[in-house]
Design a protein around this motif. Sequence first.
Motif, PDB file in Angstrom:
ATOM      1  N   ARG A   1     112.622 -76.629  28.287  1.00 22.21           N
ATOM      2  CA  ARG A   1     111.042 -76.596  28.268  1.00 22.21           C
ATOM      3  C   ARG A   1     110.398 -75.251  28.128  1.00 22.21           C
ATOM      4  NH1 ARG A   1     111.495 -81.149  28.257  1.00 22.21           N
ATOM      5  NH2 ARG A   1     110.958 -82.822  30.076  1.00 22.21           N
ATOM      6  N   GLU A   2     111.276 -74.439  28.309  1.00 25.39           N
ATOM      7  CA  GLU A   2     110.924 -72.770  28.139  1.00 25.39           C
ATOM      8  C   GLU A   2     112.154 -72.143  27.090  1.00 25.39           C
ATOM      9  OE1 GLU A   2     110.494 -68.756  30.768  1.00 25.39           O
ATOM     10  OE2 GLU A   2     109.903 -70.734  31.542  1.00 25.39           O
ATOM     11  N   THR A   3     111.887 -71.468  26.161  1.00 24.98           N
ATOM     12  CA  THR A   3     112.740 -70.864  25.422  1.00 24.98           C
ATOM     13  C   THR A   3     112.200 -69.580  24.685  1.00 24.98           C
ATOM     14  OG1 THR A   3     114.324 -71.368  23.706  1.00 24.98           O
ATOM     15  CG2 THR A   3     112.243 -72.182  23.173  1.00 24.98           C
ATOM     16  N   SER A   4     113.199 -68.783  24.338  1.00 22.44           N
ATOM     17  CA  SER A   4     112.730 -67.576  23.655  1.00 22.44           C
ATOM     18  C   SER A   4     113.734 -67.665  22.092  1.00 22.44           C
ATOM     19  CB  SER A   4     113.362 -66.447  24.120  1.00 22.44           C
ATOM     20  OG  SER A   4     112.706 -66.225  25.407  1.00 22.44           O
ATOM     21  N   VAL A   5     112.733 -67.242  20.965  1.00 24.02           N
ATOM     22  CA  VAL A   5     113.719 -67.264  19.719  1.00 24.02           C
ATOM     23  C   VAL A   5     114.671 -65.983  20.125  1.00 24.02           C
ATOM     24  CG1 VAL A   5     113.292 -66.039  17.552  1.00 24.02           C
ATOM     25  CG2 VAL A   5     111.633 -67.677  18.295  1.00 24.02           C
ATOM     26  N   PRO A   6     116.090 -66.445  19.446  1.00 23.96           N
ATOM     27  CA  PRO A   6     117.099 -65.341  19.967  1.00 23.96           C
ATOM     28  C   PRO A   6     116.576 -63.949  19.076  1.00 23.96           C
ATOM     29  CG  PRO A   6     117.752 -66.941  18.441  1.00 23.96           C
ATOM     30  CD  PRO A   6     116.465 -67.433  19.111  1.00 23.96           C
ATOM     31  N   GLU A   7     116.760 -62.939  20.064  1.00 31.98           N
ATOM     32  CA  GLU A   7     116.552 -61.629  19.417  1.00 31.98           C
ATOM     33  C   GLU A   7     117.619 -61.370  18.627  1.00 31.98           C
ATOM     34  OE1 GLU A   7     115.537 -57.120  20.811  1.00 31.98           O
ATOM     35  OE2 GLU A   7     115.860 -58.678  22.357  1.00 31.98           O
TER      36      GLU A   7
ATOM     37  N   THR B   1     108.683 -67.562  23.840  1.00 35.04           N
ATOM     38  CA  THR B   1     108.499 -66.005  23.547  1.00 35.04           C
ATOM     39  C   THR B   1     109.147 -65.682  22.151  1.00 35.04           C
ATOM     40  OG1 THR B   1     108.729 -65.666  25.971  1.00 35.04           O
ATOM     41  CG2 THR B   1     109.309 -63.898  24.413  1.00 35.04           C
ATOM     42  N   ILE B   2     108.445 -64.856  21.472  1.00 39.31           N
ATOM     43  CA  ILE B   2     108.940 -64.377  19.980  1.00 39.31           C
ATOM     44  C   ILE B   2     109.230 -63.134  20.355  1.00 39.31           C
ATOM     45  CG2 ILE B   2     108.536 -64.067  17.529  1.00 39.31           C
ATOM     46  CD1 ILE B   2     106.346 -66.340  17.906  1.00 39.31           C
ATOM     47  N   PRO B   3     110.476 -62.585  20.272  1.00 37.38           N
ATOM     48  CA  PRO B   3     110.856 -61.147  20.522  1.00 37.38           C
ATOM     49  C   PRO B   3     110.433 -60.100  19.508  1.00 37.38           C
ATOM     50  CG  PRO B   3     112.676 -62.044  19.628  1.00 37.38           C
ATOM     51  CD  PRO B   3     111.577 -63.206  19.701  1.00 37.38           C
ATOM     52  N   SER B   4     110.370 -58.776  19.991  1.00 42.72           N
ATOM     53  CA  SER B   4     109.823 -58.054  18.983  1.00 42.72           C
ATOM     54  C   SER B   4     110.782 -57.395  17.656  1.00 42.72           C
ATOM     55  CB  SER B   4     109.614 -56.541  19.671  1.00 42.72           C
ATOM     56  OG  SER B   4     108.611 -56.608  20.820  1.00 42.72           O
ATOM     57  N   SER B   5     111.966 -58.048  17.801  1.00 39.99           N
ATOM     58  CA  SER B   5     112.931 -57.736  16.667  1.00 39.99           C
ATOM     59  C   SER B   5     112.238 -58.801  15.387  1.00 39.99           C
ATOM     60  CB  SER B   5     114.114 -58.363  17.003  1.00 39.99           C
ATOM     61  OG  SER B   5     114.095 -59.852  17.091  1.00 39.99           O
ATOM     62  N   VAL B   6     111.442 -59.944  15.657  1.00 44.12           N
ATOM     63  CA  VAL B   6     110.862 -60.652  14.608  1.00 44.12           C
ATOM     64  C   VAL B   6     109.778 -60.027  14.095  1.00 44.12           C
ATOM     65  CG1 VAL B   6     109.747 -62.906  14.097  1.00 44.12           C
ATOM     66  CG2 VAL B   6     111.650 -62.644  15.709  1.00 44.12           C
ATOM     67  N   LYS B   7     109.880 -59.765  12.600  1.00 42.55           N
ATOM     68  CA  LYS B   7     108.679 -59.196  11.937  1.00 42.55           C
ATOM     69  C   LYS B   7     107.932 -59.955  11.232  1.00 42.55           C
ATOM     70  CE  LYS B   7     110.841 -55.182  13.109  1.00 42.55           C
ATOM     71  NZ  LYS B   7     110.301 -54.421  14.146  1.00 42.55           N
ATOM     72  N   VAL B   8     108.574 -61.359  10.571  1.00 50.78           N
ATOM     73  CA  VAL B   8     107.845 -62.356   9.794  1.00 50.78           C
ATOM     74  C   VAL B   8     107.973 -63.528  10.301  1.00 50.78           C
ATOM     75  CG1 VAL B   8     107.863 -63.230   7.473  1.00 50.78           C
ATOM     76  CG2 VAL B   8     108.314 -60.636   7.728  1.00 50.78           C
ATOM     77  N   ILE B   9     106.805 -64.532  10.209  1.00 45.97           N
ATOM     78  CA  ILE B   9     106.924 -65.847  10.914  1.00 45.97           C
ATOM     79  C   ILE B   9     106.472 -66.420   9.695  1.00 45.97           C
ATOM     80  CG2 ILE B   9     106.106 -67.577  12.146  1.00 45.97           C
ATOM     81  CD1 ILE B   9     105.282 -65.288  14.491  1.00 45.97           C
ATOM     82  N   GLY B  10     107.105 -67.791   9.304  1.00 41.61           N
ATOM     83  CA  GLY B  10     106.967 -68.383   8.118  1.00 41.61           C
ATOM     84  C   GLY B  10     105.747 -69.406   8.447  1.00 41.61           C
TER      85      GLY B  10
ATOM     86  N   GLU C   1     103.786 -80.292  23.303  1.00 45.02           N
ATOM     87  CA  GLU C   1     103.865 -79.998  24.825  1.00 45.02           C
ATOM     88  C   GLU C   1     103.648 -78.429  24.948  1.00 45.02           C
ATOM     89  OE1 GLU C   1     103.942 -81.751  27.175  1.00 45.02           O
ATOM     90  OE2 GLU C   1     103.842 -83.499  25.764  1.00 45.02           O
ATOM     91  N   LEU C   2     103.559 -77.536  24.011  1.00 49.86           N
ATOM     92  CA  LEU C   2     103.582 -76.113  23.760  1.00 49.86           C
ATOM     93  C   LEU C   2     102.347 -75.689  24.620  1.00 49.86           C
ATOM     94  CD1 LEU C   2     105.195 -73.759  23.120  1.00 49.86           C
ATOM     95  CD2 LEU C   2     103.833 -73.436  20.822  1.00 49.86           C
ATOM     96  N   LYS C   3     102.525 -74.816  25.837  1.00 44.92           N
ATOM     97  CA  LYS C   3     101.347 -74.327  26.675  1.00 44.92           C
ATOM     98  C   LYS C   3     101.086 -72.954  26.465  1.00 44.92           C
ATOM     99  CE  LYS C   3     101.582 -78.366  29.708  1.00 44.92           C
ATOM    100  NZ  LYS C   3     102.131 -78.840  31.158  1.00 44.92           N
ATOM    101  N   GLU C   4     102.130 -72.203  26.136  1.00 46.29           N
ATOM    102  CA  GLU C   4     102.194 -70.572  26.430  1.00 46.29           C
ATOM    103  C   GLU C   4     103.070 -70.072  25.436  1.00 46.29           C
ATOM    104  OE1 GLU C   4     102.901 -66.888  29.318  1.00 46.29           O
ATOM    105  OE2 GLU C   4     103.036 -69.065  30.128  1.00 46.29           O
ATOM    106  N   VAL C   5     102.444 -68.799  24.610  1.00 47.60           N
ATOM    107  CA  VAL C   5     103.466 -68.332  23.458  1.00 47.60           C
ATOM    108  C   VAL C   5     103.093 -66.769  23.867  1.00 47.60           C
ATOM    109  CG1 VAL C   5     103.979 -67.899  21.113  1.00 47.60           C
ATOM    110  CG2 VAL C   5     103.158 -70.241  21.727  1.00 47.60           C
ATOM    111  N   ASN C   6     104.221 -65.969  23.692  1.00 46.70           N
ATOM    112  CA  ASN C   6     104.288 -64.555  23.872  1.00 46.70           C
ATOM    113  C   ASN C   6     104.849 -64.168  22.606  1.00 46.70           C
ATOM    114  OD1 ASN C   6     103.527 -64.265  26.920  1.00 46.70           O
ATOM    115  ND2 ASN C   6     105.117 -65.601  27.078  1.00 46.70           N
ATOM    116  N   ILE C   7     104.016 -63.364  22.135  1.00 49.57           N
ATOM    117  CA  ILE C   7     104.350 -63.096  20.556  1.00 49.57           C
ATOM    118  C   ILE C   7     104.632 -61.326  20.451  1.00 49.57           C
ATOM    119  CG2 ILE C   7     103.667 -62.641  18.307  1.00 49.57           C
ATOM    120  CD1 ILE C   7     101.945 -64.695  18.312  1.00 49.57           C
ATOM    121  N   GLY C   8     105.917 -61.082  20.284  1.00 44.48           N
ATOM    122  CA  GLY C   8     106.385 -59.599  20.400  1.00 44.48           C
ATOM    123  C   GLY C   8     105.655 -58.659  19.304  1.00 44.48           C
TER     124      GLY C   8
END
Length: 289
Positions: free
Chosen positions: A60-66, A91-100, A109-116
């Motif tokens: 239900r809850e996950t982070s893109v791996p740093e 959660t998208i960590p601050s290591s991520v620079k580019v999203i496709g 079902e996505l309700k909350e997104v935190n972008i680094g």
Amino acid sequence: MKVLSILIGGITALTAVPNTVSADSSHLTAVIDEITYIYRINDDKKTAELISADVPSSVRETSVPEKIGEYSVTSISEKAYIGSMSVEKLTIPSSVKVIGKQAFMSCNELKEVNIGKGVSAIPDDCFFSCPKLVTVNMPNTLTSIGSEAFFGCIKLDTQIPPGVTSIGKDAIGMEADSHSQGSVAVQGFLIKGSTGSAAEKYALENNIDFIDLSSFLSGDVNGDETVDSSDAADILIEYAKISTGAPPQFTKKQNITGDMNCDGVIDSSDAAQILIIYAKNSTGSEQYI
């Protein structure tokens, strides 16, 4: 119709991605916290691009791996998480620079997104058709939001950073119009941003409510740039409807401007405060700004 073609294309991509990526010898697989990731090591041999994520229904809850192993994840490929049906918080960590493009499309079902803070651009169709998405915490590093990035996200309630200078067509606050086969503004939608910004310009062009939370006229629920008895009357009518069990009629903006005591409720006490302000302004005893 573009909306329909994108949805069909997204569903096709979702079913095709696993076979496509597994056939590429440059793609590697890793399992982290129950999620199977397919990734590619970049030419610098220090960073990696996340190609796809196979998210089981239990997550239900996950982070893109740093990091995946010794490699920092600096980019997310197109359609990487498309159609992930169970994820509610991401959660998208601050290591991520580019999203496709279409990276998180149709995550129902996505309700909350935190972008680094590493992200400067949200691409076209990134969160297209995520109908339950409410909160997106955008970093101050963000400068652009692509076309239809949040199309169909009818519940979205977010603040657009002042650094955003480019917002694409139908990027936010828009949904499909079944009558015209085109797009239309979501009823009662509210865009929060800074006065004079690209966010305000976009809202004006698309007939969407806009508010600068650092500078707005409290009590002006009818939008005529004055605070008077008509605003108090509107609040009392809304309060009466809610008290009898009728559905609320105020927009998100009216709820903010009318909540004089900031208790999260529109009621008679808010109307009373407006009448006090109106009386003072009318007699000249105290000017309310």
